[in-house]
Design a protein around this motif. Structure first.
Motif, mmCIF file in Angstrom:
data_model
loop_
_atom_site.group_PDB
_atom_site.id
_atom_site.type_symbol
_atom_site.label_atom_id
_atom_site.label_comp_id
_atom_site.label_asym_id
_atom_site.label_seq_id
_atom_site.Cartn_x
_atom_site.Cartn_y
_atom_site.Cartn_z
ATOM 1 N N UNK A 42 -1.486 13.696 0.729
ATOM 2 C CA UNK A 42 -0.628 14.441 -0.202
ATOM 3 C C UNK A 42 -1.160 14.370 -1.635
ATOM 4 N N UNK A 43 -0.841 15.384 -2.402
ATOM 5 C CA UNK A 43 -1.260 15.428 -3.800
ATOM 6 C C UNK A 43 -0.402 14.529 -4.683
ATOM 7 N N UNK A 44 0.834 14.337 -4.310
ATOM 8 C CA UNK A 44 1.755 13.560 -5.104
ATOM 9 C C UNK A 44 2.103 12.294 -4.343
ATOM 10 N N UNK A 45 2.052 11.169 -5.038
ATOM 11 C CA UNK A 45 2.389 9.877 -4.432
ATOM 12 C C UNK A 45 3.736 9.417 -4.989
ATOM 13 N N UNK A 46 4.797 9.566 -4.203
ATOM 14 C CA UNK A 46 6.104 9.178 -4.727
ATOM 15 C C UNK A 46 6.251 7.660 -4.934
ATOM 16 N N UNK A 47 5.375 6.870 -4.285
ATOM 17 C CA UNK A 47 5.459 5.413 -4.395
ATOM 18 C C UNK A 47 4.658 4.866 -5.572
ATOM 19 N N UNK A 93 -15.540 5.496 -3.376
ATOM 20 C CA UNK A 93 -15.482 5.435 -4.837
ATOM 21 C C UNK A 93 -14.455 6.420 -5.394
ATOM 22 N N UNK A 94 -14.270 7.556 -4.747
ATOM 23 C CA UNK A 94 -13.367 8.569 -5.265
ATOM 24 C C UNK A 94 -12.000 8.589 -4.628
ATOM 25 N N UNK A 95 -11.645 7.558 -3.900
ATOM 26 C CA UNK A 95 -10.395 7.580 -3.137
ATOM 27 C C UNK A 95 -9.148 7.729 -4.004
ATOM 28 N N UNK A 96 -9.215 7.386 -5.280
ATOM 29 C CA UNK A 96 -8.049 7.506 -6.152
ATOM 30 C C UNK A 96 -8.140 8.710 -7.082
ATOM 31 N N UNK A 97 -9.101 9.584 -6.858
ATOM 32 C CA UNK A 97 -9.310 10.719 -7.754
ATOM 33 C C UNK A 97 -8.707 12.021 -7.242
ATOM 34 N N UNK A 98 -8.353 12.094 -6.012
ATOM 35 C CA UNK A 98 -7.774 13.322 -5.466
ATOM 36 C C UNK A 98 -8.783 14.085 -4.628
ATOM 37 N N UNK A 109 0.846 -1.191 0.000
ATOM 38 C CA UNK A 109 0.000 0.000 0.000
ATOM 39 C C UNK A 109 0.883 1.243 0.000
ATOM 40 N N UNK A 110 0.567 2.200 -0.879
ATOM 41 C CA UNK A 110 1.359 3.419 -0.947
ATOM 42 C C UNK A 110 0.980 4.342 0.209
ATOM 43 N N UNK A 111 1.792 5.383 0.389
ATOM 44 C CA UNK A 111 1.543 6.349 1.460
ATOM 45 C C UNK A 111 0.206 7.063 1.261
ATOM 46 N N UNK A 112 -0.093 7.426 0.014
ATOM 47 C CA UNK A 112 -1.346 8.124 -0.277
ATOM 48 C C UNK A 112 -2.537 7.208 -0.049
ATOM 49 N N UNK A 113 -2.444 5.964 -0.465
ATOM 50 C CA UNK A 113 -3.539 5.017 -0.224
ATOM 51 C C UNK A 113 -3.772 4.817 1.270
ATOM 52 N N UNK A 114 -2.701 4.746 2.031
ATOM 53 C CA UNK A 114 -2.829 4.617 3.489
ATOM 54 C C UNK A 114 -3.468 5.861 4.092
#
Length: 148
Positions: A141-146, A74-79, A9-14
């Motif tokens: 965060x807006x940017x996911x480095x992972x 539903x929108x968790x990956x949209x920002x 799991x990436x930091x943003x997903x967490x």
């Protein structure tokens, strides 16, 4: 050959998972508070009809929180901006539900309309406040480095 290692799991997903769980906890607290207080005060004010009015408000609070949770999931990956927009659309949907419920129960003999109306208004305002607090205080965060 394929990589058999489980996906991390990436930091943003967490971060989104934490925001969603926070919304779930706050939503459950809101629903329980609106239902218990609405039914209790309603019963004290006008007996069984007031109790039923408080139950209708508590049920609507649950529906409002479920709509919010579905939108956020539903929108968790949209920002964050997209989710805020969808939550705005969800608010309009909730207002539509509010109008329909008020229209359908306005002449109901089995509940006190004043208790139901006030409990529903508290549910609408409370769910909006819970949404706003959760989205504003969510640290995503807006940017996911992972991300790959």
């Amino acid at each position: 050959m394929t990589d058999e290692s489980p996906r991390q799991e990436t930091y943003v997903e967490a971060a989104w998972a934490r925001v969603w769980k926070t919304m779930l906890v706050r939503g459950v607290i809101l629903v329980v508070a609106v239902a218990v207080l609405g039914m209790g005060i309603g019963y004290l004010v006008s007996g069984t009809e007031g109790f039923n009015g408080g139950a209708v408000g508590g049920g609507l609070a649950a529906v409002f929180i479920i709509v919010t949770l579905v939108i956020m999931y539903a929108g968790r990956n949209m920002g964050l901006t997209a989710i805020a927009g969808f939550l705005g659309i969800g608010f309009l949907f909730k207002a539509f539900i509010f109008m329909i419920v008020i229209w359908r129960i306005k002449d109901a003999d089995w509940l006190d309309g004043n208790v139901a109306f006030l409990t529903i208004v508290v549910a609408v305002i409370g769910s909006s406040l819970v949404e706003a607090m959760t989205v504003v205080k969510g640290r995503v965060p807006y940017v996911d480095p992972d991300a790959k």
